[in-house]
Design a protein around this motif. Structure first.
Motif, PDB file in Angstrom:
ATOM      1  N   LEU A 116      -5.560  -4.767  -7.015  1.00 26.54           N
ATOM      2  CA  LEU A 116      -6.980  -4.522  -6.789  1.00 26.54           C
ATOM      3  C   LEU A 116      -7.392  -3.178  -7.391  1.00 26.54           C
ATOM      4  CD1 LEU A 116      -6.224  -6.720  -4.669  1.00 26.54           C
ATOM      5  CD2 LEU A 116      -7.871  -5.628  -3.134  1.00 26.54           C
ATOM      6  N   PRO A 117      -8.611  -3.060  -7.890  1.00 26.46           N
ATOM      7  CA  PRO A 117      -9.096  -1.757  -8.323  1.00 26.46           C
ATOM      8  C   PRO A 117      -9.430  -0.903  -7.106  1.00 26.46           C
ATOM      9  CG  PRO A 117     -10.856  -3.365  -8.509  1.00 26.46           C
ATOM     10  CD  PRO A 117      -9.615  -4.119  -8.091  1.00 26.46           C
ATOM     11  N   GLY A 118      -9.347   0.402  -7.282  1.00 29.21           N
ATOM     12  CA  GLY A 118      -9.667   1.274  -6.153  1.00 29.21           C
ATOM     13  C   GLY A 118      -9.268   2.711  -6.390  1.00 29.21           C
ATOM     14  N   ALA A 119      -9.109   3.432  -5.305  1.00 29.03           N
ATOM     15  CA  ALA A 119      -8.923   4.880  -5.366  1.00 29.03           C
ATOM     16  C   ALA A 119      -7.631   5.282  -6.064  1.00 29.03           C
ATOM     17  CB  ALA A 119      -8.934   5.460  -3.948  1.00 29.03           C
ATOM     18  N   THR A 120      -7.730   6.307  -6.898  1.00 28.87           N
ATOM     19  CA  THR A 120      -6.574   6.999  -7.459  1.00 28.87           C
ATOM     20  C   THR A 120      -7.026   8.406  -7.800  1.00 28.87           C
ATOM     21  OG1 THR A 120      -4.764   6.864  -9.057  1.00 28.87           O
ATOM     22  CG2 THR A 120      -6.941   6.292  -9.865  1.00 28.87           C
ATOM     23  N   ALA A 121      -6.181   9.389  -7.594  1.00 29.16           N
ATOM     24  CA  ALA A 121      -6.624  10.784  -7.651  1.00 29.16           C
ATOM     25  C   ALA A 121      -6.929  11.278  -9.057  1.00 29.16           C
ATOM     26  CB  ALA A 121      -5.561  11.687  -7.012  1.00 29.16           C
ATOM     27  N   PHE A 122      -6.194  10.776 -10.060  1.00 24.51           N
ATOM     28  CA  PHE A 122      -6.321  11.430 -11.357  1.00 24.51           C
ATOM     29  C   PHE A 122      -7.635  11.120 -12.084  1.00 24.51           C
ATOM     30  CE2 PHE A 122      -4.138   7.564 -13.043  1.00 24.51           C
ATOM     31  CZ  PHE A 122      -4.935   7.291 -14.147  1.00 24.51           C
ATOM     32  N   VAL A 123      -8.273  10.003 -11.782  1.00 21.73           N
ATOM     33  CA  VAL A 123      -9.515   9.664 -12.485  1.00 21.73           C
ATOM     34  C   VAL A 123     -10.649  10.640 -12.157  1.00 21.73           C
ATOM     35  CG1 VAL A 123     -11.296   7.929 -12.835  1.00 21.73           C
ATOM     36  CG2 VAL A 123      -8.897   7.250 -12.820  1.00 21.73           C
ATOM     37  N   PRO A 124     -10.981  10.867 -10.879  1.00 26.13           N
ATOM     38  CA  PRO A 124     -12.031  11.862 -10.604  1.00 26.13           C
ATOM     39  C   PRO A 124     -11.656  13.263 -11.064  1.00 26.13           C
ATOM     40  CG  PRO A 124     -10.997  11.122  -8.562  1.00 26.13           C
ATOM     41  CD  PRO A 124     -10.538  10.198  -9.642  1.00 26.13           C
ATOM     42  N   ALA A 125     -10.366  13.618 -10.966  1.00 21.73           N
ATOM     43  CA  ALA A 125      -9.942  14.946 -11.425  1.00 21.73           C
ATOM     44  C   ALA A 125     -10.154  15.097 -12.921  1.00 21.73           C
ATOM     45  CB  ALA A 125      -8.478  15.177 -11.076  1.00 21.73           C
ATOM     46  N   LEU A 126      -9.849  14.060 -13.676  1.00 18.92           N
ATOM     47  CA  LEU A 126     -10.041  14.091 -15.125  1.00 18.92           C
ATOM     48  C   LEU A 126     -11.511  14.202 -15.484  1.00 18.92           C
ATOM     49  CD1 LEU A 126      -9.020  13.735 -18.053  1.00 18.92           C
ATOM     50  CD2 LEU A 126      -9.119  11.260 -17.683  1.00 18.92           C
ATOM     51  N   VAL A 127     -12.341  13.395 -14.847  1.00 16.32           N
ATOM     52  CA  VAL A 127     -13.772  13.411 -15.145  1.00 16.32           C
ATOM     53  C   VAL A 127     -14.396  14.738 -14.725  1.00 16.32           C
ATOM     54  CG1 VAL A 127     -15.983  12.295 -14.669  1.00 16.32           C
ATOM     55  CG2 VAL A 127     -13.929  10.901 -14.992  1.00 16.32           C
ATOM     56  N   ASN A 128     -13.971  15.274 -13.574  1.00 14.17           N
ATOM     57  CA  ASN A 128     -14.501  16.551 -13.082  1.00 14.17           C
ATOM     58  C   ASN A 128     -14.089  17.737 -13.934  1.00 14.17           C
ATOM     59  OD1 ASN A 128     -15.788  15.418 -10.885  1.00 14.17           O
ATOM     60  ND2 ASN A 128     -14.140  15.840  -9.437  1.00 14.17           N
ATOM     61  N   SER A 129     -13.026  17.605 -14.705  1.00 14.34           N
ATOM     62  CA  SER A 129     -12.460  18.746 -15.425  1.00 14.34           C
ATOM     63  C   SER A 129     -13.356  19.268 -16.536  1.00 14.34           C
ATOM     64  CB  SER A 129     -11.100  18.367 -16.028  1.00 14.34           C
ATOM     65  OG  SER A 129     -11.259  17.478 -17.122  1.00 14.34           O
ATOM     66  N   GLY A 130     -14.153  18.396 -17.122  1.00 13.11           N
ATOM     67  CA  GLY A 130     -14.954  18.801 -18.268  1.00 13.11           C
ATOM     68  C   GLY A 130     -14.161  18.813 -19.560  1.00 13.11           C
ATOM     69  N   LEU A 131     -12.899  18.420 -19.499  1.00 15.56           N
ATOM     70  CA  LEU A 131     -12.054  18.354 -20.686  1.00 15.56           C
ATOM     71  C   LEU A 131     -12.160  16.956 -21.310  1.00 15.56           C
ATOM     72  CD1 LEU A 131      -8.985  20.279 -19.230  1.00 15.56           C
ATOM     73  CD2 LEU A 131     -10.505  21.068 -21.058  1.00 15.56           C
ATOM     74  N   PRO A 132     -11.853  16.831 -22.594  1.00 12.00           N
ATOM     75  CA  PRO A 132     -11.991  15.529 -23.257  1.00 12.00           C
ATOM     76  C   PRO A 132     -11.229  14.432 -22.526  1.00 12.00           C
ATOM     77  CG  PRO A 132     -11.573  17.249 -24.875  1.00 12.00           C
ATOM     78  CD  PRO A 132     -11.397  17.883 -23.532  1.00 12.00           C
TER      79      PRO A 132
ATOM     80  N   ILE B 182       0.854  -1.189   0.000  1.00  8.79           N
ATOM     81  CA  ILE B 182       0.000   0.000   0.000  1.00  8.79           C
ATOM     82  C   ILE B 182       0.893   1.244   0.000  1.00  8.79           C
ATOM     83  CG2 ILE B 182      -1.922  -1.119   1.190  1.00  8.79           C
ATOM     84  CD1 ILE B 182      -1.046   0.196   3.779  1.00  8.79           C
ATOM     85  N   SER B 183       0.338   2.355  -0.438  1.00  7.74           N
ATOM     86  CA  SER B 183       1.036   3.632  -0.350  1.00  7.74           C
ATOM     87  C   SER B 183       0.263   4.514   0.629  1.00  7.74           C
ATOM     88  CB  SER B 183       1.142   4.293  -1.730  1.00  7.74           C
ATOM     89  OG  SER B 183      -0.138   4.518  -2.282  1.00  7.74           O
ATOM     90  N   ASP B 184       0.730   5.736   0.827  1.00 10.95           N
ATOM     91  CA  ASP B 184       0.048   6.630   1.776  1.00 10.95           C
ATOM     92  C   ASP B 184      -1.395   6.892   1.360  1.00 10.95           C
ATOM     93  OD1 ASP B 184       2.333   6.759   3.237  1.00 10.95           O
ATOM     94  OD2 ASP B 184       2.926   8.760   2.582  1.00 10.95           O
ATOM     95  N   ALA B 185      -1.626   6.971   0.051  1.00  6.24           N
ATOM     96  CA  ALA B 185      -2.969   7.220  -0.473  1.00  6.24           C
ATOM     97  C   ALA B 185      -2.995   6.870  -1.958  1.00  6.24           C
ATOM     98  CB  ALA B 185      -3.371   8.682  -0.282  1.00  6.24           C
ATOM     99  N   GLY B 186      -4.107   6.291  -2.394  1.00  9.38           N
ATOM    100  CA  GLY B 186      -4.245   5.969  -3.804  1.00  9.38           C
ATOM    101  C   GLY B 186      -3.660   4.620  -4.163  1.00  9.38           C
ATOM    102  N   THR B 187      -3.389   4.437  -5.450  1.00  9.22           N
ATOM    103  CA  THR B 187      -2.903   3.162  -5.966  1.00  9.22           C
ATOM    104  C   THR B 187      -1.380   3.139  -6.022  1.00  9.22           C
ATOM    105  OG1 THR B 187      -4.908   2.891  -7.307  1.00  9.22           O
ATOM    106  CG2 THR B 187      -2.996   1.568  -7.919  1.00  9.22           C
ATOM    107  N   PRO B 188      -0.736   2.169  -5.380  1.00  3.52           N
ATOM    108  CA  PRO B 188       0.723   2.070  -5.445  1.00  3.52           C
ATOM    109  C   PRO B 188       1.220   2.001  -6.889  1.00  3.52           C
ATOM    110  CG  PRO B 188      -0.137   0.607  -3.766  1.00  3.52           C
ATOM    111  CD  PRO B 188      -1.327   1.135  -4.507  1.00  3.52           C
ATOM    112  N   ALA B 189       2.418   2.525  -7.102  1.00  4.02           N
ATOM    113  CA  ALA B 189       3.096   2.551  -8.412  1.00  4.02           C
ATOM    114  C   ALA B 189       2.629   3.710  -9.293  1.00  4.02           C
ATOM    115  CB  ALA B 189       2.961   1.231  -9.164  1.00  4.02           C
ATOM    116  N   ILE B 190       1.572   4.411  -8.915  1.00  9.72           N
ATOM    117  CA  ILE B 190       1.165   5.606  -9.648  1.00  9.72           C
ATOM    118  C   ILE B 190       1.783   6.798  -8.929  1.00  9.72           C
ATOM    119  CG2 ILE B 190      -0.746   7.016 -10.509  1.00  9.72           C
ATOM    120  CD1 ILE B 190      -0.602   4.260 -11.770  1.00  9.72           C
TER     121      ILE B 190
END
Length: 224
Positions: free
Chosen positions: A109-125, A80-88
């Motif tokens: 395992l699938p789970g939390a990572t910061a860039f996915v919600p940020a990308l979806v929230n951005s409104g950019l392609p 595990i890492s401090d937060a999110g998916t290890p190796a990212i």
């Protein structure tokens, strides 16, 4: 021979951990943690008493061999890492590669990572995008920015609060002041916010309001 489990942990809200992640963390023999103090709080919250060992960017080259030996000996291990998916943008690649080279199964395992919600929230392609993580601090930064100035896909960056204004200034300089930018801060936490606009507008906002917390920057690609 056992397997290595790569287990994502919440980036803020503890409710974002999965039931499977909790099950794995309880069942394995050893948890490799980026910071045992930070992870200790998470494990205590969920009443997990599995033994932990420190595994971070400063010691991972030295500890990989011993961890591989433990896995070959039948010790089940979760990373595990401090937060999110290890190796990212966190430790994990060296160990997973070593496991594969030694014929040890890796189960991420699938789970939390910061860039996915940020990308979806951005409104950019988001049909096509590139993950850049942290830009080089000094050497190679200009070269990388010049290359990315021609990138047509949406770009994802991680940045620290004290470097955000500088980086946004570089985006204005190399990508143009009108390039679309979205900055997501403190995702899933109490003071979560996303600021969208041109590079110039977002730079002005954070120049007047210095940011705090974990930051993901989404930048629109060059329009052909």
């Amino acid at each position: 021979m056992s397997k290595l489990y790569i287990v994502p942990t919440p980036i803020g809200n503890l409710k974002d951990i999965t039931l499977r992640a909790l099950e794995v963390l309880k069942d394995v023999d050893l948890i490799l943690a980026e910071d045992t103090r930070t992870s200790g709080k998470l494990l205590k919250h969920f009443e997990i008493s599995t033994h932990m060992q420190s595994h971070h960017m400063h010691n991972e080259h030295k500890t990989v061999e011993s961890i591989i030996h433990k896995l070959k000996s039948g010790t089940s291990v979760a990373l595990i890492s401090d937060a999110g998916t290890p190796a990212i943008s966190d430790p994990g690649f060296l160990l997973s590669r070593a496991c594969i080279e030694n014929g040890i199964e890796v189960d991420c395992l699938p789970g939390a990572t910061a860039f996915v919600p940020a990308l979806v929230n951005s409104g950019l392609p988001n049909d096509k995008f590139v993950f850049e993580g942290f830009l080089p601090a000094k050497k190679g930064r200009q070269t990388r920015l010049l290359l990315l100035a021609e990138e047509t896909r949406t770009m994802i960056f991680y940045e620290s609060p004290h470097k955000l204004v500088k980086t946004l200034g570089h985006f204005c300089e190399y990508f143009g002041e009108e390039r679309q930018v979205s900055v997501s801060r403190e995702l899933t936490k109490l003071f979560e916010e996303t600021i969208r606009g041109t590079a110039k507008e977002v730079l002005e906002y954070y120049t007047n309001k210095p940011p705090k917390g974990e930051i993901v920057v989404i930048v629109g690609g060059k329009v052909k």
